[in-house]
Design an enzyme around this catalytic site. Sequence first.
Site, mmCIF file in Angstrom:
data_model
loop_
_atom_site.group_PDB
_atom_site.id
_atom_site.type_symbol
_atom_site.label_atom_id
_atom_site.label_comp_id
_atom_site.label_asym_id
_atom_site.label_seq_id
_atom_site.Cartn_x
_atom_site.Cartn_y
_atom_site.Cartn_z
ATOM 1 N N ARG A 62 -2.642 -5.450 -17.303
ATOM 2 C CA ARG A 62 -1.204 -5.723 -17.460
ATOM 3 C C ARG A 62 -0.496 -5.682 -16.108
ATOM 4 N NH1 ARG A 62 3.282 -2.219 -20.375
ATOM 5 N NH2 ARG A 62 4.921 -3.784 -20.532
ATOM 6 N N HIS A 66 1.665 -8.748 -14.331
ATOM 7 C CA HIS A 66 3.052 -8.546 -13.932
ATOM 8 C C HIS A 66 3.226 -8.726 -12.423
ATOM 9 C CE1 HIS A 66 5.170 -6.645 -17.562
ATOM 10 N NE2 HIS A 66 4.063 -7.204 -17.994
ATOM 11 N N GLY A 72 3.621 -13.989 -6.889
ATOM 12 C CA GLY A 72 2.238 -14.341 -6.632
ATOM 13 C C GLY A 72 1.403 -13.068 -6.562
ATOM 14 N N ASP A 74 0.224 -10.562 -4.848
ATOM 15 C CA ASP A 74 0.427 -9.992 -3.508
ATOM 16 C C ASP A 74 0.736 -8.498 -3.533
ATOM 17 O OD1 ASP A 74 2.984 -9.954 -4.552
ATOM 18 O OD2 ASP A 74 3.926 -10.955 -2.846
ATOM 19 N N SER A 76 3.079 -6.899 -4.846
ATOM 20 C CA SER A 76 4.502 -6.543 -4.728
ATOM 21 C C SER A 76 4.924 -5.579 -5.830
ATOM 22 C CB SER A 76 5.381 -7.803 -4.751
ATOM 23 O OG SER A 76 5.102 -8.597 -5.885
ATOM 24 N N ASN A 94 9.288 -3.465 -16.376
ATOM 25 C CA ASN A 94 8.099 -2.856 -15.778
ATOM 26 C C ASN A 94 8.046 -1.335 -15.926
ATOM 27 O OD1 ASN A 94 6.817 -5.175 -14.933
ATOM 28 N ND2 ASN A 94 7.801 -5.197 -12.922
ATOM 29 N N PRO A 164 7.778 -12.862 -18.835
ATOM 30 C CA PRO A 164 8.030 -13.125 -20.261
ATOM 31 C C PRO A 164 8.224 -11.829 -21.030
ATOM 32 C CG PRO A 164 5.701 -13.457 -19.722
ATOM 33 C CD PRO A 164 6.406 -13.201 -18.426
ATOM 34 N N HIS A 194 -4.449 -9.081 -24.558
ATOM 35 C CA HIS A 194 -3.934 -8.073 -25.489
ATOM 36 C C HIS A 194 -5.033 -7.517 -26.390
ATOM 37 C CE1 HIS A 194 0.589 -9.380 -25.258
ATOM 38 N NE2 HIS A 194 0.102 -8.936 -24.121
ATOM 39 N N THR A 195 -6.249 -8.004 -26.226
ATOM 40 C CA THR A 195 -7.368 -7.431 -26.988
ATOM 41 C C THR A 195 -7.657 -5.988 -26.552
ATOM 42 O OG1 THR A 195 -9.650 -7.787 -27.714
ATOM 43 C CG2 THR A 195 -9.167 -8.300 -25.422
ATOM 44 N N ASP A 255 -12.822 -8.413 -26.678
ATOM 45 C CA ASP A 255 -13.477 -9.379 -27.560
ATOM 46 C C ASP A 255 -12.420 -10.316 -28.133
ATOM 47 O OD1 ASP A 255 -12.139 -7.865 -29.459
ATOM 48 O OD2 ASP A 255 -13.935 -6.788 -30.126
#
Length: 327
Positions: A62, A66, A72, A74, A76, A94, A164, A194-195, A255
Amino acid sequence: MAIRVNPLSLILCISLFIASSHSQQLTTTFYQKSCPRFEQIMQDTTTNKQIASPTTAGAALRLFFHDCLVEGCDASVLISSTPFNKAERDADINLSLPGDGFDVVVRAKTALELSCPGVVSCADILAVATRNLVTMMGGPFYNVKLGRRDGVVSRASRAELILPKPTMSMNRIIKIFTSRGFSVQEMVALTGAHTIGFSHCSEFSSDIYNYSRTAQSDPSYNPRYAAGLRNACADYKKNPSLSVFNDIMTPRDFDNSYYKNLPRGLGVLRSDRALTMDARTRPFVELYARDQKKFFEAFSRAIEKLSLYGVKTGRSGQIRRRCDSFN
């Protein structure tokens, strides 16, 4: 005859050319001479951390998403805020990023600085840690090209504007990805992350409590699942850290269960359940639910592509001494 050029189109073309030329400078053997023990140190660090804290894999994955989608890939997102700058990691969206993701990067950076000081970027560490952890969880191995530099900009406002949110419409979520060069199929494959991992109750509480005058929860949920979520999240206002696994069936395995769950109303987030309701995304959900191999192939291609998005090389970035602050 004079040819008129749209300035915005020209800027976009130049930006894409620069991003492409940067990604072409990356190579899987980048640290072979400058830090020969890089791969071994990364493997040892990620393995030990995952064994000690089993939620690390989902946390790192995650964190990587993010990071890459904003400025990009990097690093950050790792920067701490100062009195003069509210950094990405302190954007509202975040604040729920799990600490294990940050911690595995810090541990790897510490070990690498002892072995080859000032050589390995935090951006490369996060990219490789994510790949190693996905593979540890049973997911596909994919190549990670190296040579990223760390970015020198980190603003909370940018994260809020770009990332998003689960409450967004599918139109808006698709637009976020397509504006960065990702197809709808690639977006659905990446969402398969999200698995593993979990979501905080506060992210979906409005869907399970007092949803409408006639329904306590969003009717797109499986009713028994919604009742289970209400029970699990009962104290979320007193305990904001309360969370549930994204994949109720096999939460510790990378999976295709995530896709199998969605048509049954077993998606935690509104944006998860929406994937089965939209004609543009449903065929890919059905494909990956049927065929795990197809999911793994699509995920590998999509995350390799994501890992090269907006990378900095040469003078456009730096090798941070500490991952949480600029040099």
